[in-house]
Structure formats: C-alpha cells, structure tokens
Design a protein around this motif. Structure first.
Motif, PDB file in Angstrom:
ATOM      1  N   LEU A  10      -8.534   2.795   4.029  1.00  0.00           N
ATOM      2  CA  LEU A  10      -9.223   2.798   2.745  1.00  0.00           C
ATOM      3  C   LEU A  10     -10.732   2.804   2.999  1.00  0.00           C
ATOM      4  N   TYR A  65     -12.924  -1.008  -2.657  1.00  0.00           N
ATOM      5  CA  TYR A  65     -11.723  -0.470  -2.018  1.00  0.00           C
ATOM      6  C   TYR A  65     -10.666  -0.171  -3.081  1.00  0.00           C
ATOM      7  N   THR A  80       0.860  -1.175   0.000  1.00  0.00           N
ATOM      8  CA  THR A  80       0.000   0.000   0.000  1.00  0.00           C
ATOM      9  C   THR A  80       0.898   1.226   0.000  1.00  0.00           C
ATOM     10  N   SER A 139     -14.782   2.598   1.293  1.00  0.00           N
ATOM     11  CA  SER A 139     -15.565   2.131   0.152  1.00  0.00           C
ATOM     12  C   SER A 139     -17.054   2.186   0.459  1.00  0.00           C
ATOM     13  N   ASN A 155      -6.814   0.936  -3.749  1.00  0.00           N
ATOM     14  CA  ASN A 155      -5.471   1.019  -3.161  1.00  0.00           C
ATOM     15  C   ASN A 155      -4.518   1.533  -4.242  1.00  0.00           C
TER      16      ASN A 155
END
Length: 387
Positions: free
Chosen positions: A311, A343, A247, A313, A345
């Motif tokens: 993150l 999500y 990430t 969503s 990334n």
C-alpha cells in the motif's frame, strides 16, 4: 671593510651551494640554512641590518618562509621601528608554537632533527641564543606597542601564559588578537553537513492503530545553511500487528498479521532558538510511505505460499526537535513528529489514520556557539592555571 668581507663570504657560500647541485633545491636550502644562521648574527654585530633584511627576503624567495625567517624579521623590525602587522599572518600560530617547543626542549628537538650532527645542533643553539638576547634587549625599550611587547616577551621567554595578555583591552582590534580569536577550525562553511540516526516509538492513530505501536529506526542525511535545515530521510517500522486484519489480494480477502512501513521523505526545518549548546528546531516533512502487509500461510519455511500486498500513501509531517551538542560537531536530540497518512486498503479492513513518533537521535552537525568558542587562544591557554 669587515662588512664587505662578510657579504662577499656569504655570497660565495650561496653561489657554491647552488653550483654544487643546481637541480636539487632541497640540498641547496638545507646547506644555505646553516650558512644564513651563522652569517646573520655576524652582520648584526657590525650593524648591517639592511643586509640582513636582504638575506631574509632572498632566503624566503628561494626556500619559502620558515620560523627562523619570521622570528628574525619580527624582532629586527621592532628594533628598527619598521614593525607592521603586515609582517605576519595566520602562520604566526605555528611559528610561535614551533619556537616555544624548541626553546623549552632544545636538546630533545635538535636530537630529533639532526641526530648526531653536533655542528648543526650548535649552529641552531647559537642562533636561538642570538634571538633571545635580541628580544631581551627590545624589552628595555619603553615605546613598544602592545603587539611589539608581546612578541619581544615571547621570544625572550616563551610561555603559554603570555597568550592571556591577548585578552587585554590593549590588544582590542589588533591583528594578533584577531588571529588568536578565530576558531581552531578556521572560517566556518556556508553549509554544514548533517547526518543522524534515530530510534524510538511509532504510534499509529484511528483505524491504523490496529497494527499497533512499534519500534522505529531512521536515518537522515543533508545539511544546514544558516538557520535552515534540509535532509533526505528514511524511517522503518516492522513487526507483528496488534490485531489481525484483512486485505484484498487478487480479488480475494485474506487475513494479514504483519507489516513493514517505510517512509521516504524530504525533511526541512528552521532553527527557532539557539542558546549555547542547546537548539530548538521546527520541522516539516513531505514524501511517500510504503506499507507492506503480509501473512505466512501453511509452511513457515516456504516463502512461496506467503501472501503480501503493498500500500502506498503520501506522507506529510510536522514537529519539533530539541538538540543538545555535547561536542562541536555531535549532538543528541529528542524529536517528536506528527504524520498525516492516507493508506487505502480498498474492499478490506480500513487502515486510514495518521501517526506520530517520538525518537532519540544521535547526530553529526555543527553548534555555532561551540565552534566560535573553540578559538586558537583557548586552545593554547587551556592548560594555563586560572583559565
């Protein structure tokens, strides 16, 4: 002349009770209670039933309704052919129960109420005998209605077995049957409270599957109106990922090996099928998911060197649930849901993908079949042989 002397005696006793303590209604009602119980049988013996009805009305007005007033008014209305179902309401349930307890164990009940007051005990015993004899007399009448005969039978010899008579066609549409056919908890609310706890497995799909399958815990709070369900829900998934992934943090790609996924949702549903204790619901969800990915670096005891990223969503879900109510307000359920996630990334390992979960739930709600089946009548006849 005897009739008027009795009336004068009663009025004098009541006036004296009030004059002694005009500001203490409890004392007045306690004293007049025994006065009424002694006087009413005397009025009956001389045939002055109109005066008894006047006494009962005054007694109820001054001190409130009680079991003795209800018992006397019902029996005398049957004898005078003035019986009406307007004479009783839902209080008849507790009145008949109290009378049955007294008749079954007068010594124990009277000792509990009056302890060593032998005079008070004898007055109540005499009145109990008076109304029993009156009820037995009424049973010799051949033109009693079904409700009149039930009450006369009960006051003559109270027994829980008598309540089974209320199931007979002769009582169809009668007020007495309607009262005893109502649920123990009374009229149901328009909206039922709902709460549940869930535990199960969460299965991520596509690229998101690299975090691996995980244990899931959840909580729901909300309600149900008719067939529609609505809840606020929160779910948690936490643990080590199946595979290490990258990430981007502060422009630098770093490796992560753990995560915490949390869903905050509004759940809604519809009761598709309900049969007795079983219920099948269709479910839908909308909310937001938060995926926290992190990794321990260097010293495991030093949180300052940990790396994490959050993150976010949107979450949309749909599924179904089978509930089994093992009690009126408690159930277990098997629930399956499919979640559409997104999500992102960016600049690192793709975590795009959806997920589904399978959970077992323990919940609080209301099963209408059990609720309506748990009637007052079933309660009072539960221990009767053959029921």
């Amino acid at each position: 002349m005897k009739k008027y002397l009795l009336l004068l005696s009663l009025l004098s006793a009541i006036w004296f009770c009030r004059a002694q303590d005009a500001d203490t209604s409890d004392l007045y009602c306690e004293t007049s209670y025994f006065t009424y119980l002694k006087t009413i049988p005397s009025f009956y013996q001389i045939g002055n039933i109109d005066s008894i009805f006047g006494i009962l009305n005054s007694w109820a007005s001054d001190c409130g309704e009680n079991e003795e007033i209800a018992r006397t008014a019902l029996l005398l209305s049957i004898e005078t052919n003035t019986f009406s179902d307007h004479l009783f309401d839902n209080n008849i349930i507790s009145y008949l129960y109290d009378y049955q307890r007294l008749a079954a164990n007068p010594d124990g009940i009277l000792q509990e109420l009056f302890e060593d007051d032998t005079t008070a005990k004898q007055i109540v015993r005499n009145y109990l005998r008076f109304t029993k004899n009156l009820a037995q007399k009424l049973l010799t009448y051949t033109d009693l209605s079904s409700e009149e005969r039930f009450l006369a039978n009960f006051y003559a010899d109270p027994s829980s077995a008598l309540y089974n008579d209320l199931k007979l066609p002769a009582f169809d549409s009668t007020k007495l049957q309607q009262i005893y056919y109502q649920p123990v908890e009374g009229k149901s609310a328009l909206t039922d409270f709902h709460a549940s706890f869930s535990a199960g497995l969460w299965f991520p799909l596509q690229n998101l599957s690299l975090v691996g399958n995980h244990f899931t815990l959840g909580l729901q709070l909300g309600g149900k109106s008719k067939k529609f369900l609505y809840d606020f829900a929160i779910d948690f998934r936490v643990g080590a990922s199946r595979d290490e992934f990258e990430t981007k943090v502060s422009g630098v790609n770093v490796k992560a090996n753990s995560f915490l996924e949390t869903n905050f949702r509004l759940d809604f549903g519809y009761e598709l099928l309900q049969y007795r204790r079983s219920e099948l619901d269709l479910l839908g969800s909308a909310g937001v998911g938060v995926l926290l990915v992190y990794s321990d670096k260097g010293d495991l005891d030093d949180p300052d060197d940990d790396i994490n990223k959050r993150l976010v969503s949107p979450v949309f879900g749909f599924g179904g649930s089978y509930r089994f109510y093992y009690a009126v307000h408690q159930y277990i359920a098997l629930t399956g849901r499919y979640f559409v996630l997104g999500y992102s990334n960016k600049g690192a390992t793709s975590l795009s993908g959806n997920a589904f979960s399978v959970t077992l739930e323990w919940g609080l709600g209301t099963n209408r079949w059990l609720y309506n089946r748990n009637t007052v009548l079933r309660t009072v006849t539960r221990n009767v042989k053959g029921n």
